[in-house]
Design an enzyme around this catalytic site. Structure first.
Site, mmCIF file in Angstrom:
data_model
loop_
_atom_site.group_PDB
_atom_site.id
_atom_site.type_symbol
_atom_site.label_atom_id
_atom_site.label_comp_id
_atom_site.label_asym_id
_atom_site.label_seq_id
_atom_site.Cartn_x
_atom_site.Cartn_y
_atom_site.Cartn_z
ATOM 1 N N PHE A 171 -48.216 -43.955 81.467
ATOM 2 C CA PHE A 171 -48.964 -42.706 81.537
ATOM 3 C C PHE A 171 -48.944 -42.100 82.938
ATOM 4 O O PHE A 171 -49.082 -40.884 83.092
ATOM 5 C CB PHE A 171 -50.391 -42.904 81.030
ATOM 6 C CG PHE A 171 -50.449 -43.231 79.565
ATOM 7 C CD1 PHE A 171 -49.584 -42.616 78.669
ATOM 8 C CD2 PHE A 171 -51.343 -44.172 79.080
ATOM 9 C CE1 PHE A 171 -49.622 -42.920 77.309
ATOM 10 C CE2 PHE A 171 -51.386 -44.479 77.722
ATOM 11 C CZ PHE A 171 -50.520 -43.855 76.834
ATOM 12 N N ASP A 172 -48.780 -42.932 83.972
ATOM 13 C CA ASP A 172 -48.528 -42.375 85.302
ATOM 14 C C ASP A 172 -47.234 -41.568 85.293
ATOM 15 O O ASP A 172 -47.172 -40.457 85.818
ATOM 16 C CB ASP A 172 -48.430 -43.499 86.338
ATOM 17 C CG ASP A 172 -49.761 -43.840 86.971
ATOM 18 O OD1 ASP A 172 -50.637 -42.958 87.026
ATOM 19 O OD2 ASP A 172 -49.927 -44.987 87.415
ATOM 20 N N VAL A 173 -46.194 -42.148 84.718
ATOM 21 C CA VAL A 173 -44.905 -41.456 84.647
ATOM 22 C C VAL A 173 -45.020 -40.195 83.801
ATOM 23 O O VAL A 173 -44.529 -39.118 84.162
ATOM 24 C CB VAL A 173 -43.817 -42.392 84.094
ATOM 25 C CG1 VAL A 173 -42.515 -41.632 83.849
ATOM 26 C CG2 VAL A 173 -43.574 -43.554 85.060
#
Length: 389
Positions: A171-173
């Site tokens: 989810f960071d990506v």
């Protein structure tokens, strides 16, 4: 500055006040496309500089993964002189991106309203964990927490194993990519309006959007998805199936592909069986179909089946480790690894996945050392360096 970029975003200046992953991934994508990215770091540097092992020449490979094509300057926001330089950078930038806790830059005069008052063309992107509501702004935005709270971990693993995190900070990506899309859209809108805007992305919203069919199952169908291991809730076969020497992923996305699969494995009658002929029937009777497929596939190796099943037009593939994944991409000519920099400063890096016919991605700078470009950048931002030359 030397080494001016030439990509499709050439001429854009990005002030990168982000750290760790979501923000730096977004700014690396912009830098790869030609934007001039100035990475502003605290005196201790980006947290990921210390995230090791693994390392290359003593430098964290985590940090190396998302910081090429940038210049680093240390600006201590506890220092009044450095705050002035930070404001000057924000005032000159086309894009500013930050992932401080919501409101964290207000006291330095680096929030959107303050920056936009002096630089109305700024596209200002903020990435947070849970948004800026009174309830969300106080929650720390770590990817693993969002994987847990979004529901992703409830879908990852098998009924026997319990919840698992994804093998990457997915989810960071994803939030980094959503931020990049938002920034590019805002830049396009600026072409007409002449003014910038505030682009906001949070990990939880990115997560719920990125879980696509699983979140849709709940909000549109009233179904709460559950862990199914490597199986798919709507498609069958769509999972690893044992062969003579290991498992092969087989993804039969429609009835025509299933018929081709049955012909290749020497069981054409399965495609006409009333319990298997249509996708909804295969889903309903997967426990009966799976051993029949295993019976045929277990007679040959996975790579023997891979060649024949692919030739028949049915998607499939072996399960590789990361080395195998990079190796396979190399084998089929995708050239996944690029060398950034030269000599002792050269760093192998994974190629940007976008290809342009006219304005190719430019790998001009290896990930910078802490404050590597600090002297020239502080001089450029000071009164004596106001020229863009």
């Amino acid at each position: 500055m030397a080494d001016r970029p030439t990509g499709p975003l050439s001429g854009l200046l990005v002030a990168d006040f982000s750290r760790v992953l979501a923000g730096p991934y977004a700014t690396m994508l912009l830098a790869d496309l030609g934007a001039e990215v100035i990475k502003v770091e605290a005196p201790a540097g980006d947290d990921t500089r210390a995230w090791a092992p693994p390392v290359r020449d003593g430098i964290s490979t985590y940090y190396l993964a998302v910081n090429r094509n940038k210049r680093s300057v240390v600006l201590d926001l506890k220092d009044d002189v450095d705050v002035v330089l930070a404001r000057e950078l924000a005032g000159r930038a086309d894009v500013m991106i930050e992932n401080f806790r919501p409101g964290g830059l207000d006291r330095f005069g680096l929030d959107f309203d303050a920056v936009a008052s002096g630089n109305p063309r700024i596209v200002y992107a903020s990435i947070s964990g849970f948004g800026t509501t009174d309830q969300g702004r106080v929650l720390p935005g770590y990817d693993l927490i969002v994987q847990a709270m979004s529901g992703l971990m409830s879908l990852t693993g098998s009924p026997e194993t319990g919840p698992f995190r994804s093998g990457i900070s997915v989810f960071d990506v994803m939030a980094g990519m959503h931020a990049t899309i938002g920034i590019l859209a805002a830049l396009n809108a600026r072409q007409t309006s002449g003014v910038g805007q505030h682009v906001e992305v949070n990990l939880l919203s990115s997560a719920l959007s990125g879980m696509v069919n699983q979140t849709s199952a709940y909000v549109a169908g009233g179904v709460v998805p559950q862990r199914m291991g490597n199986s798919h809730p709507s498609l069958y076969p769509y999972e690893p199936i044992p062969c003579a020497d290991g498992e092969l992923i087989i993804t039969s996305g429609n009835d025509a592909q299933f018929r081709k699969l049955c012909e290749v494995i020497g069981a054409p009658e399965l495609a006409d069986h009333p319990r298997f002929s249509r996708m909804k029937d295969r889903n309903a009777h997967r426990d009966e179909l799976r051993p029949l497929l295993i019976e045929r596939l277990s007679k040959r190796t996975r790579m023997e089946w891979f060649a024949d099943i692919i030739a028949a037009g049915v998607p499939c593939g072996p399960i590789n480790d990361v080395s195998g994944g990079v190796g396979f991409a190399t084998e089929i000519g995708l050239e996944p690894v690029v060398d950034v920099g030269d000599g002792e400063a050269m760093v192998p890096s994974i190629r940007n996945p976008i290809t342009f016919s006219e304005t190719p991605v430019d790998y001009r700078l290896p990930p910078p050392g802490l404050d590597e470009h600090g002297e020239e950048l502080r001089r450029w931002l000071s009164d004596e360096g106001n020229s863009d030359e």
